[in-house]
Design a protein around this motif. Structure first.
Motif, PDB file in Angstrom:
ATOM      1  N   GLU A   1      -4.740   1.580  -2.028  1.00 38.81           N
ATOM      2  CA  GLU A   1      -5.651   0.712  -1.998  1.00 38.81           C
ATOM      3  C   GLU A   1      -6.699   0.926  -3.041  1.00 38.81           C
ATOM      4  O   GLU A   1      -6.622   1.831  -3.762  1.00 38.81           O
ATOM      5  CB  GLU A   1      -6.503   0.714  -0.621  1.00 38.81           C
ATOM      6  CG  GLU A   1      -5.442   1.051   0.566  1.00 38.81           C
ATOM      7  CD  GLU A   1      -6.188   0.788   1.996  1.00 38.81           C
ATOM      8  OE1 GLU A   1      -6.897  -0.414   2.293  1.00 38.81           O
ATOM      9  OE2 GLU A   1      -6.253   1.556   2.595  1.00 38.81           O
TER      10      GLU A   1
ATOM     11  N   LYS B   1      -9.328 -10.035   5.100  1.00 34.44           N
ATOM     12  CA  LYS B   1     -10.568  -9.381   4.954  1.00 34.44           C
ATOM     13  C   LYS B   1     -11.333 -10.330   3.811  1.00 34.44           C
ATOM     14  O   LYS B   1     -12.438 -10.095   3.338  1.00 34.44           O
ATOM     15  CB  LYS B   1     -10.274  -8.005   4.188  1.00 34.44           C
ATOM     16  CG  LYS B   1      -9.642  -6.871   5.066  1.00 34.44           C
ATOM     17  CD  LYS B   1     -10.214  -5.748   4.754  1.00 34.44           C
ATOM     18  CE  LYS B   1      -9.956  -4.711   5.809  1.00 34.44           C
ATOM     19  NZ  LYS B   1      -8.477  -4.514   6.418  1.00 34.44           N
TER      20      LYS B   1
ATOM     21  N   ARG C   1      -2.248   5.830   0.892  1.00 36.07           N
ATOM     22  CA  ARG C   1      -2.206   4.089   0.919  1.00 36.07           C
ATOM     23  C   ARG C   1      -2.644   3.870  -0.379  1.00 36.07           C
ATOM     24  O   ARG C   1      -3.876   4.349  -1.053  1.00 36.07           O
ATOM     25  CB  ARG C   1      -3.050   3.569   2.017  1.00 36.07           C
ATOM     26  CG  ARG C   1      -2.327   3.788   3.153  1.00 36.07           C
ATOM     27  CD  ARG C   1      -3.304   3.034   4.347  1.00 36.07           C
ATOM     28  NE  ARG C   1      -2.932   3.647   5.665  1.00 36.07           N
ATOM     29  CZ  ARG C   1      -3.239   2.890   6.796  1.00 36.07           C
ATOM     30  NH1 ARG C   1      -4.132   2.058   6.691  1.00 36.07           N
ATOM     31  NH2 ARG C   1      -3.071   3.438   8.024  1.00 36.07           N
TER      32      ARG C   1
ATOM     33  N   GLU D   1       0.821  -1.247   0.038  1.00 31.82           N
ATOM     34  CA  GLU D   1      -0.141   0.139  -0.170  1.00 31.82           C
ATOM     35  C   GLU D   1       0.649   1.379   0.062  1.00 31.82           C
ATOM     36  O   GLU D   1       0.279   2.308  -0.220  1.00 31.82           O
ATOM     37  CB  GLU D   1      -0.933   0.056   1.261  1.00 31.82           C
ATOM     38  CG  GLU D   1      -1.895  -1.143   1.264  1.00 31.82           C
ATOM     39  CD  GLU D   1      -2.838  -1.135   2.367  1.00 31.82           C
ATOM     40  OE1 GLU D   1      -2.866  -0.531   3.170  1.00 31.82           O
ATOM     41  OE2 GLU D   1      -3.700  -1.906   2.634  1.00 31.82           O
TER      42      GLU D   1
ATOM     43  N   ARG E   1     -12.641   4.336   1.608  1.00 31.08           N
ATOM     44  CA  ARG E   1     -11.423   3.823   1.486  1.00 31.08           C
ATOM     45  C   ARG E   1     -10.757   4.465   0.234  1.00 31.08           C
ATOM     46  O   ARG E   1     -11.222   4.426  -0.615  1.00 31.08           O
ATOM     47  CB  ARG E   1     -11.619   2.221   1.266  1.00 31.08           C
ATOM     48  CG  ARG E   1     -10.050   1.638   1.181  1.00 31.08           C
ATOM     49  CD  ARG E   1      -9.952   0.123   1.285  1.00 31.08           C
ATOM     50  NE  ARG E   1     -10.680  -0.306   2.353  1.00 31.08           N
ATOM     51  CZ  ARG E   1     -10.170  -0.539   3.352  1.00 31.08           C
ATOM     52  NH1 ARG E   1      -8.949  -0.417   3.891  1.00 31.08           N
ATOM     53  NH2 ARG E   1     -10.861  -1.276   4.261  1.00 31.08           N
TER      54      ARG E   1
HETATM   55 MG    MG Z   1      -6.147  -1.000   5.815  1.00 31.66          MG
END
Ligand code: MG
Ligand code: ATP
Length: 434
Positions: free
Chosen positions: A126, A221, A124, A76, A132
């Motif tokens: 992602e 996850k 990050r 990330e 997010r």
């Molecule tokens: Mg995370």
């Protein structure tokens, strides 16, 4: 450089922000400013002081600090080589490591513990989705030099106080203990044996971490792996007396102030630096991204970053997730609007209007001075749209008498009045306090 690369570019296609990185524009920016003001007031009341560390840090800080086998460090981080000197640098994915580096570098702990907070962007790489982003914002606290468990409870209760200040109900607190390294070693052996026995159920990430960082597998996850994770040996069953006593002491404070919590033995955090108390504030109201705030104790980090060993505890919350929750819960945030809209009917009114506007502003009244001319009708339309409570009309007749007309815009029953230009400093106060 070749001729062609030096030629001015003719490309005029619109440029866009980087994917996953958002512009924060009005009126939403007012919600950000409001939240930040609540945060600053919270920190003042708990006597936490602000630190601002660089956005860019040496990459080894995060590799050493967060751990090599973590989501952040493995996949990330925005890492790059400084083309001018070859340094390995990264955009900060979190701020704890940087705060600890700064505390060591400037010997902040030489005269005892420090209670610190920060606020700012993190990066990050992602997959962007609701809650997010690739540039997101955190507020965080770090209490450095305190062994707890009183300070563990203090930082948890700070988050609770913030939810109360913001009018957010129903955030649930989950806590766990990650014990100490030797306890984790015993648990780790049992964990590896458990996952080895079910190797065929592990995904690629888990297989890779099986021997390098099996605890991290609990943080997966991947829904397909949940049953296997549920059945795994629990670290809490491997804790010795001291670790259990620490956890009990934190619980005792939470009980004493009536803060409910759930012990979640599956709760592990995304970085290697945590030990003993870990916690998260979670909600079901944000879909998949339900963790609003996470933190815990990280007694090993100061030493790992090169300082004299010192205990520490802290948390970070996701500003976007908190704002999303405020929106979801319909929490009203005061809008940013001027108190006064000054209407400037002609060029001759600009000088007196500017003088009065400056006097009002100096007294704390928010004044939007009409710019760009236009008819009275269009200026009144702007005044209405601005949300101002009063329009000041610098009409030629009033000005000739040394006055200005004050027209209430929000209260249909209130009458228009006139005020003396010379007394602006006095009536500014009545507008401000109205
Ligand atoms: Mg995370
Ligand atoms: P998650 O499990 O959701 O990936 P995390 O454990 O990686 O979160 P932390 O590193 O503990 O998150 O960061 C603290 C908080 O910062 C999170 O609880 C969340 O509210 C917020 N956060 C983390 N990553 C992001 C992101 N990419 N976009 C927006 N907010 C984020």
């Amino acid at each position: 450089m070749s001729e062609s690369t030096r030629a001015p570019t003719l490309d005029r296609s619109p440029l866009k922000a980087v994917k996953g990185m958002n512009d924060i524009l009005p009126p939403a920016s007012a919600r950000w400013a409001w939240l930040e003001a609540r945060v600053r007031d919270l920190m003042r009341r708990y006597a936490y002081q602000e630190v601002r560390t660089p956005i860019v840090e040496p990459t080894p800080l995060f590799v050493r600090g967060l751990g090599e086998v973590t989501d952040i460090v493995e996949k990330e981080m925005y890492s790059f080589v400084d083309s001018l000197n070859g340094d390995a640098l990264s955009l900060r994915p979190e701020a704890t490591a940087g705060v600890v580096r700064a505390a060591i570098e400037h010997a902040l702990l030489h005269d005892g513990g420090k209670r610190l907070f920060y606020l700012g962007p993190m990066f990050r790489h992602e997959r962007p989705q609701r809650g997010r982003y690739r540039q997101f914002h955190q507020v965080g606290v770090e209490a450095l030099g305190f062994a707890g468990p009183d300070v563990d409870a203090e930082v948890i209760l700070m988050a609770r106080a913030l939810w109360q200040d913001l009018g957010l109900a129903d955030l649930r607190l989950e806590i766990n203990s990650l014990g100490q390294p030797d306890e984790r070693r015993a648990h780790r052996a049992a964990l590896v044996a458990h996952f080895e026995a079910h190797r065929e159920l592990l995904d690629a990430d888990a297989l890779r971490r099986l021997h390098s960082n099996p605890l991290r597998i609990l943080d997966t996850k991947n829904p397909a792996m949940q049953p296997l994770v549920e059945a795994a040996p629990k670290l809490i069953d491997y804790l010795g007396e001291a670790s259990l006593a620490h956890l009990d002491a934190v619980r005792a404070v939470l009980d004493a102030v009536g803060q409910p919590y759930r012990i979640n033995p599956r709760l592990v955090r995304g970085m290697d630096y945590y030990n003993l108390t870990v916690f998260e504030w979670v909600t079901d109201r944000l879909g998949a991204q339900g963790t609003v705030c996470g933190g815990g104790r990280y007694d090993g980090l100061v030493e790992m970053v090169g300082g004299k060993p010192a205990p520490a505890v802290g948390w970070a919350l996701g500003v976007e997730r908190v704002l999303d929750l405020l929106q979801h819960d319909g929490v009203e945030v005061p809008a940013e609007r001027p108190d006064v809209y000054a209407i400037v009917p002609d060029a001759g009114a600009l000088a007196p209007a500017t003088r009065v506007a400056e006097t009002l502003r100096a007294a704390g009244v928010a004044v939007q001075l009409h710019a760009g001319g236009g008819s009275m009708k269009s200026q009144f339309r702007r005044a209405d749209a601005s949300g101002a409570r009063w329009a000041l009309i610098f009409g030629a007749d009033e000005l000739a008498r040394g006055e200005v007309a004050v027209k209430p815009l929000r209260d249909a029953t209130a009458a228009q009045t006139t005020r003396a230009l010379a007394d602006a400093a006095a009536w500014a106060l009545t507008l401000r306090d109205a």
